[in-house]
Design a protein around this motif. Structure first.
Motif, PDB file in Angstrom:
ATOM      1  N   GLY A 109      61.986 -21.891 -39.469  1.00  0.00           N
ATOM      2  CA  GLY A 109      61.104 -21.669 -40.197  1.00  0.00           C
ATOM      3  C   GLY A 109      60.713 -20.134 -39.463  1.00  0.00           C
ATOM      4  O   GLY A 109      59.677 -18.948 -39.971  1.00  0.00           O
ATOM      5  N   ASN A 110      61.457 -19.713 -38.434  1.00  0.00           N
ATOM      6  CA  ASN A 110      61.656 -18.888 -37.652  1.00  0.00           C
ATOM      7  C   ASN A 110      62.411 -17.350 -38.359  1.00  0.00           C
ATOM      8  O   ASN A 110      63.079 -17.169 -38.197  1.00  0.00           O
ATOM      9  CB  ASN A 110      62.108 -18.297 -36.231  1.00  0.00           C
ATOM     10  N   LEU A 111      61.515 -16.388 -38.922  1.00  0.00           N
ATOM     11  CA  LEU A 111      62.739 -15.224 -39.901  1.00  0.00           C
ATOM     12  C   LEU A 111      62.771 -13.968 -38.653  1.00  0.00           C
ATOM     13  O   LEU A 111      63.617 -12.705 -39.376  1.00  0.00           O
ATOM     14  CB  LEU A 111      61.260 -14.507 -40.879  1.00  0.00           C
ATOM     15  N   GLU A 112      62.389 -14.460 -37.741  1.00  0.00           N
ATOM     16  CA  GLU A 112      62.477 -13.305 -36.625  1.00  0.00           C
ATOM     17  C   GLU A 112      63.560 -13.518 -36.159  1.00  0.00           C
ATOM     18  O   GLU A 112      63.789 -13.357 -35.208  1.00  0.00           O
ATOM     19  CB  GLU A 112      61.134 -12.931 -35.428  1.00  0.00           C
ATOM     20  N   VAL A 113      65.090 -13.805 -36.654  1.00  0.00           N
ATOM     21  CA  VAL A 113      66.064 -13.666 -36.038  1.00  0.00           C
ATOM     22  C   VAL A 113      66.621 -12.849 -37.122  1.00  0.00           C
ATOM     23  O   VAL A 113      66.799 -12.568 -38.121  1.00  0.00           O
ATOM     24  CB  VAL A 113      66.894 -15.213 -36.800  1.00  0.00           C
ATOM     25  N   ASP A 114      67.738 -12.261 -36.129  1.00  0.00           N
ATOM     26  CA  ASP A 114      68.771 -10.435 -36.527  1.00  0.00           C
ATOM     27  C   ASP A 114      70.026 -11.158 -35.382  1.00  0.00           C
ATOM     28  O   ASP A 114      70.409 -11.690 -35.141  1.00  0.00           O
ATOM     29  CB  ASP A 114      68.068  -8.904 -36.278  1.00  0.00           C
ATOM     30  N   PHE A 115      71.312 -10.376 -36.028  1.00  0.00           N
ATOM     31  CA  PHE A 115      72.448 -10.558 -36.015  1.00  0.00           C
ATOM     32  C   PHE A 115      72.998  -8.742 -35.440  1.00  0.00           C
ATOM     33  O   PHE A 115      72.745  -7.828 -35.961  1.00  0.00           O
ATOM     34  CB  PHE A 115      73.134 -10.999 -36.982  1.00  0.00           C
ATOM     35  N   LEU A 116      73.690  -9.183 -34.533  1.00  0.00           N
ATOM     36  CA  LEU A 116      74.331  -7.429 -34.127  1.00  0.00           C
ATOM     37  C   LEU A 116      75.809  -7.707 -34.337  1.00  0.00           C
ATOM     38  O   LEU A 116      76.023  -8.951 -33.062  1.00  0.00           O
ATOM     39  CB  LEU A 116      73.710  -7.174 -33.156  1.00  0.00           C
ATOM     40  N   VAL A 117      77.098  -7.314 -34.282  1.00  0.00           N
ATOM     41  CA  VAL A 117      78.267  -7.042 -34.114  1.00  0.00           C
ATOM     42  C   VAL A 117      78.022  -6.548 -33.111  1.00  0.00           C
ATOM     43  O   VAL A 117      78.272  -5.517 -33.159  1.00  0.00           O
ATOM     44  CB  VAL A 117      79.016  -6.976 -35.644  1.00  0.00           C
ATOM     45  N   ALA A 118      79.770  -7.529 -32.043  1.00  0.00           N
ATOM     46  CA  ALA A 118      80.289  -6.900 -31.261  1.00  0.00           C
ATOM     47  C   ALA A 118      81.306  -7.487 -30.607  1.00  0.00           C
ATOM     48  O   ALA A 118      81.434  -8.521 -30.560  1.00  0.00           O
ATOM     49  CB  ALA A 118      79.306  -6.546 -29.955  1.00  0.00           C
ATOM     50  N   ASP A 119      82.328  -6.334 -30.332  1.00  0.00           N
ATOM     51  CA  ASP A 119      83.704  -7.396 -29.251  1.00  0.00           C
ATOM     52  C   ASP A 119      83.375  -7.441 -27.893  1.00  0.00           C
ATOM     53  O   ASP A 119      83.633  -5.895 -27.176  1.00  0.00           O
ATOM     54  CB  ASP A 119      84.797  -6.639 -29.939  1.00  0.00           C
ATOM     55  N   LEU A 120      83.151  -8.275 -27.125  1.00  0.00           N
ATOM     56  CA  LEU A 120      82.680  -8.176 -25.636  1.00  0.00           C
ATOM     57  C   LEU A 120      83.914  -7.826 -24.885  1.00  0.00           C
ATOM     58  O   LEU A 120      83.412  -7.919 -23.547  1.00  0.00           O
ATOM     59  CB  LEU A 120      81.906  -9.661 -25.898  1.00  0.00           C
ATOM     60  N   SER A 121      85.003  -8.207 -25.223  1.00  0.00           N
ATOM     61  CA  SER A 121      85.996  -7.557 -24.624  1.00  0.00           C
ATOM     62  C   SER A 121      86.476  -5.973 -24.191  1.00  0.00           C
ATOM     63  O   SER A 121      87.115  -5.926 -23.913  1.00  0.00           O
ATOM     64  CB  SER A 121      87.626  -8.152 -25.460  1.00  0.00           C
ATOM     65  N   VAL A 122      85.993  -5.609 -25.176  1.00  0.00           N
ATOM     66  CA  VAL A 122      85.657  -3.899 -25.440  1.00  0.00           C
ATOM     67  C   VAL A 122      84.495  -2.891 -24.723  1.00  0.00           C
ATOM     68  O   VAL A 122      83.144  -3.626 -25.292  1.00  0.00           O
ATOM     69  CB  VAL A 122      85.674  -3.337 -27.102  1.00  0.00           C
ATOM     70  N   GLN A 123      84.555  -2.569 -23.840  1.00  0.00           N
ATOM     71  CA  GLN A 123      83.312  -2.118 -23.091  1.00  0.00           C
ATOM     72  C   GLN A 123      82.245  -1.262 -24.318  1.00  0.00           C
ATOM     73  O   GLN A 123      80.791  -1.152 -24.265  1.00  0.00           O
ATOM     74  CB  GLN A 123      84.004  -1.214 -21.858  1.00  0.00           C
ATOM     75  N   THR A 124      83.444  -0.242 -24.525  1.00  0.00           N
ATOM     76  CA  THR A 124      82.850   0.777 -25.743  1.00  0.00           C
ATOM     77  C   THR A 124      81.253  -0.049 -26.640  1.00  0.00           C
ATOM     78  O   THR A 124      80.402   0.476 -27.303  1.00  0.00           O
ATOM     79  CB  THR A 124      83.259   1.656 -26.718  1.00  0.00           C
ATOM     80  N   SER A 125      81.921  -1.189 -26.635  1.00  0.00           N
ATOM     81  CA  SER A 125      81.040  -1.811 -28.405  1.00  0.00           C
ATOM     82  C   SER A 125      80.107  -2.022 -26.886  1.00  0.00           C
ATOM     83  O   SER A 125      78.804  -2.802 -27.385  1.00  0.00           O
ATOM     84  CB  SER A 125      81.876  -3.175 -28.829  1.00  0.00           C
ATOM     85  N   ILE A 126      80.082  -2.988 -25.970  1.00  0.00           N
ATOM     86  CA  ILE A 126      79.312  -3.520 -25.058  1.00  0.00           C
ATOM     87  C   ILE A 126      77.662  -2.623 -25.153  1.00  0.00           C
ATOM     88  O   ILE A 126      76.806  -2.939 -25.782  1.00  0.00           O
ATOM     89  CB  ILE A 126      79.153  -4.144 -23.655  1.00  0.00           C
ATOM     90  N   ARG A 127      78.468  -1.531 -25.191  1.00  0.00           N
ATOM     91  CA  ARG A 127      77.765  -0.142 -24.681  1.00  0.00           C
ATOM     92  C   ARG A 127      77.045   0.257 -26.308  1.00  0.00           C
ATOM     93  O   ARG A 127      75.835   0.089 -26.738  1.00  0.00           O
ATOM     94  CB  ARG A 127      79.100   1.226 -24.618  1.00  0.00           C
ATOM     95  N   GLN A 128      77.614   0.394 -27.516  1.00  0.00           N
ATOM     96  CA  GLN A 128      76.992   0.399 -28.270  1.00  0.00           C
ATOM     97  C   GLN A 128      76.510  -0.527 -29.274  1.00  0.00           C
ATOM     98  O   GLN A 128      75.335  -0.431 -29.741  1.00  0.00           O
ATOM     99  CB  GLN A 128      77.594   0.296 -30.539  1.00  0.00           C
ATOM    100  N   LEU A 129      76.378  -1.808 -28.765  1.00  0.00           N
ATOM    101  CA  LEU A 129      75.339  -3.088 -28.957  1.00  0.00           C
ATOM    102  C   LEU A 129      74.072  -3.057 -28.353  1.00  0.00           C
ATOM    103  O   LEU A 129      73.036  -3.258 -28.606  1.00  0.00           O
ATOM    104  CB  LEU A 129      76.272  -5.079 -27.916  1.00  0.00           C
ATOM    105  N   VAL A 130      74.198  -2.663 -27.103  1.00  0.00           N
ATOM    106  CA  VAL A 130      73.077  -1.898 -25.601  1.00  0.00           C
ATOM    107  C   VAL A 130      72.229  -1.231 -26.495  1.00  0.00           C
ATOM    108  O   VAL A 130      70.825  -1.298 -27.261  1.00  0.00           O
ATOM    109  CB  VAL A 130      73.265  -1.492 -23.758  1.00  0.00           C
TER     110      VAL A 130
END
Length: 304
Positions: free
Chosen positions: A64-85
């Motif tokens: 019942g919690n609608l404050e749920v969202d997702f983010l896409v990232a490949d954690l093996s790639v440092q650029t992707s981690i920085r984009q995630l942040v």
């Protein structure tokens, strides 16, 4: 008519934001669901958008919690981690809970796009970089918690007794990426040991800030990694073996406890096995080795 989240000021984690990596995995989705059930706004880190859309809908329906969202990232790639942040910052001003749950176990030595051995890249450097880049958000959100999901392999690289002879993980600062001698279970154990040791360093550096850093072994859980680490002779019997392992729900419970229990709010620099405080391998407490590992890790991810 606009749907309204059932989370309210009376929910234990109402007003808090949590980030869970590896959210699409067996344990990760349970952790995320439980945190959402307690009222937290939850960000799910997944590898594919299709995964995230399904998981977001399932958790919202279950809690019942609608404050749920997702983010896409490949954690093996440092650029992707920085984009995630960057994406986390765009969605929220504060972060109260960071659960570094994602992990990988591979039978063959592989390198990430950054040229780093994959176990070390995902199991250690990803949570190391992510935690450091999010520290400013967590400092302004204090009290806040970083929970690193480790593994019994830091003390025993054959953590399932029917998988072979026990061997402790030993960190080799001159071969952090297992370039000289690669064994899957050993590389996995070393990467998880490195995560725990750098967690001790971070806990010291954050002492008094209100941001805590702890690690835990959630127990031997029937996840996909069990299948990955099983020797070929054992794999035909995995369906039977899984009956004797913890369910994802049982494994997630200790992680959620460490991330949310009020009486653990000030506990930091501690290693847990399920719900109990225990000592990690004695070698992990060597401060000089911890600091050398921290510096080597910072160099590999480009942190000063």
């Amino acid at each position: 008519m606009t749907a309204v989240s059932s989370a309210s000021w009376s929910s234990p984690l109402w007003g808090q934001t949590a980030l869970v990596t590896g959210a699409a995995g067996g344990m990760g989705r349970v952790i995320a669901t439980d945190l959402a059930r307690q009222g937290a706004a939850v960000l799910l880190v997944v590898r594919r958008a299709a995964q995230g859309k399904v998981l977001k809908r399932e958790i919202a329906q279950a809690t019942g919690n609608l404050e749920v969202d997702f983010l896409v990232a490949d954690l093996s790639v440092q650029t992707s981690i920085r984009q995630l942040v960057t994406a986390v910052r765009q969605r929220h001003a504060q972060l109260h809970i960071l659960v570094n749950n994602a992990g990988v176990h591979l039978q063959e030595r592989q390198l990430s796009v950054d040229g780093i051995e994959m176990h070390f890249a995902v199991n250690h450097l990803a949570p190391f970089l992510l935690s450091n880049l999010l520290l400013d958000m967590m400092n302004v959100s204090a009290p806040a918690r970083i929970v690193n999901v480790s593994s019994q392999t830091i003390a025993d690289t054959r953590s399932l007794p029917f998988f072979g002879r026990s061997r402790p993980a030993v960190l080799d600062l001159n071969d952090l990426q297992s370039a000289r001698n690669f064994e899957p279970g050993v590389a996995y154990g070393r990467s998880k040991l490195a995560m725990v040791m750098c967690g001790y360093v971070l806990a010291r550096r954050l002492q008094g800030s209100g941001v805590t850093v702890n690690a835990l072994h959630p127990g031997i859980v029937a996840t996909d990694i069990v299948a990955d680490v099983a020797p070929p002779l054992v794999r035909p019997f995995l369906s039977v073996i899984r009956r004797f392992l913890l369910t994802p729900e049982q494994g997630a419970a200790s992680t959620v406890r460490l991330a949310s229990l009020p009486e653990l709010e000030t506990v930091t620099g501690t290693y847990f096995v399920r719900a109990n405080e225990q000592r990690s391998p004695e070698s992990s407490y060597d401060v000089l080795t911890q600091e050398r590992l921290w510096n080597a890790s910072a160099a590999l991810v480009g942190l000063s």
